[in-house]
Design a protein around this motif. Structure first.
Motif, short mmCIF file in Angstrom:
data_model
loop_
_atom_site.label_atom_id
_atom_site.label_comp_id
_atom_site.label_asym_id
_atom_site.label_seq_id
_atom_site.Cartn_x
_atom_site.Cartn_y
_atom_site.Cartn_z
N GLU A 1 0.51 -1.66 0.15
CA GLU A 1 0.22 0.33 -0.27
C GLU A 1 1.11 1.32 -0.13
OE1 GLU A 1 -3.23 0.05 3.04
OE2 GLU A 1 -3.68 -1.52 2.47
N ARG A 2 1.99 1.08 0.97
CA ARG A 2 2.94 2.76 0.60
C ARG A 2 3.64 2.25 -0.06
NH1 ARG A 2 3.12 4.77 6.83
NH2 ARG A 2 1.54 3.90 7.57
N GLN A 3 4.35 1.25 -1.41
CA GLN A 3 4.89 1.27 -2.04
C GLN A 3 6.29 1.49 -1.42
OE1 GLN A 3 3.63 4.00 -4.71
NE2 GLN A 3 1.37 2.63 -6.46
N LEU A 4 6.60 0.31 -0.65
CA LEU A 4 7.41 0.26 0.33
C LEU A 4 8.60 -0.62 0.03
CD1 LEU A 4 6.84 1.32 4.08
CD2 LEU A 4 8.57 2.67 2.36
N THR A 5 9.48 -0.76 -0.46
CA THR A 5 10.59 -1.99 -0.92
C THR A 5 11.00 -2.79 0.18
OG1 THR A 5 12.62 -0.87 -1.02
CG2 THR A 5 11.59 -0.73 -2.92
N LYS A 6 11.99 -3.83 0.07
CA LYS A 6 12.67 -4.19 1.44
C LYS A 6 12.97 -3.45 1.71
CE LYS A 6 11.02 -9.67 1.35
NZ LYS A 6 11.80 -10.58 1.34
N THR A 7 13.83 -2.39 1.03
CA THR A 7 15.24 -2.34 1.47
C THR A 7 15.00 -1.05 2.23
OG1 THR A 7 16.29 -2.98 -0.24
CG2 THR A 7 17.44 -0.82 0.70
N ALA A 8 13.62 -0.64 1.94
CA ALA A 8 12.98 0.97 2.31
C ALA A 8 12.72 0.26 4.39
CB ALA A 8 12.34 1.09 1.88
N MET A 9 11.85 -1.02 4.02
CA MET A 9 11.14 -1.22 4.78
C MET A 9 12.17 -1.41 6.26
SD MET A 9 8.05 -1.42 6.35
CE MET A 9 7.07 -1.83 7.16
N ALA A 10 13.16 -2.20 5.34
CA ALA A 10 14.45 -3.11 6.54
C ALA A 10 15.34 -1.04 7.48
CB ALA A 10 15.16 -4.01 5.74
N LYS A 11 15.07 -0.43 6.32
CA LYS A 11 16.17 0.98 6.67
C LYS A 11 15.01 1.52 8.53
CE LYS A 11 18.11 4.96 5.49
NZ LYS A 11 18.32 5.67 4.08
N ARG A 12 13.65 1.63 7.63
CA ARG A 12 12.78 1.95 8.55
C ARG A 12 12.85 1.32 9.96
NH1 ARG A 12 7.34 4.23 5.82
NH2 ARG A 12 8.02 6.11 3.87
N THR A 13 12.63 0.27 9.91
CA THR A 13 12.82 -0.63 11.46
C THR A 13 14.13 -0.62 11.98
OG1 THR A 13 12.92 -2.43 9.71
CG2 THR A 13 10.42 -1.36 10.48
N GLY A 14 15.29 -0.97 11.10
CA GLY A 14 16.51 -0.73 12.11
C GLY A 14 16.89 -2.02 12.08
N THR A 15 16.59 -3.07 10.83
CA THR A 15 17.29 -4.33 10.10
C THR A 15 17.69 -5.18 8.94
OG1 THR A 15 15.66 -6.33 10.69
CG2 THR A 15 14.86 -4.64 9.88
N SER A 16 17.70 -5.93 9.00
CA SER A 16 17.62 -6.24 7.30
C SER A 16 17.00 -6.71 6.66
CB SER A 16 19.19 -7.48 7.51
OG SER A 16 18.75 -8.37 8.12
N ARG A 17 17.20 -6.56 5.43
CA ARG A 17 16.46 -7.40 4.41
C ARG A 17 15.90 -8.71 4.66
NH1 ARG A 17 17.77 -7.59 -1.15
NH2 ARG A 17 15.12 -7.85 -1.37
N ARG A 18 16.97 -9.62 5.23
CA ARG A 18 16.90 -10.64 5.40
C ARG A 18 15.99 -11.16 6.38
NH1 ARG A 18 21.46 -15.92 5.10
NH2 ARG A 18 20.16 -17.12 5.67
N ALA A 19 16.59 -9.80 7.54
CA ALA A 19 15.46 -9.85 8.59
C ALA A 19 13.64 -10.19 8.65
CB ALA A 19 15.51 -9.80 9.91
N LEU A 20 13.42 -8.99 7.40
CA LEU A 20 12.36 -8.96 6.88
C LEU A 20 11.61 -10.39 6.54
CD1 LEU A 20 12.13 -5.61 5.30
CD2 LEU A 20 11.18 -6.24 7.42
#
Length: 64
Positions: free
Chosen positions: A45-64
């Motif tokens: 819905e927010r058109q976020l990539t995994k990379t962007a979401m990981a950055k916002r949550t302070g985690t890695s892409r892999r953890a998502l």
């Protein structure tokens, strides 16, 4: 005819899992899957990539 009167109906599925010691693990897995689906939908819905979401949550892409 109720379930208690019917000899062909056994325990509930939850009771079966509890007897086998699997209920808690199954419930935990279900919650994790629901949360993952909710996160995925929100990201779409927010058109976020995994990379962007990981950055916002302070985690890695892999953890998502």
């Amino acid at each position: 005819m109720t379930a208690k009167n019917n000899p062909h109906i056994g325990d509930s599925f939850d009771e079966l899992l509890a007897e086998d010691g699997l209920l808690e693990a199954c419930e935990e897995l279900a919650v994790k899957e629901i949360l993952a689906d909710q996160i995925k939908l929100e990201m779409e819905e927010r058109q976020l990539t995994k990379t962007a979401m990981a950055k916002r949550t302070g985690t890695s892409r892999r953890a998502l």
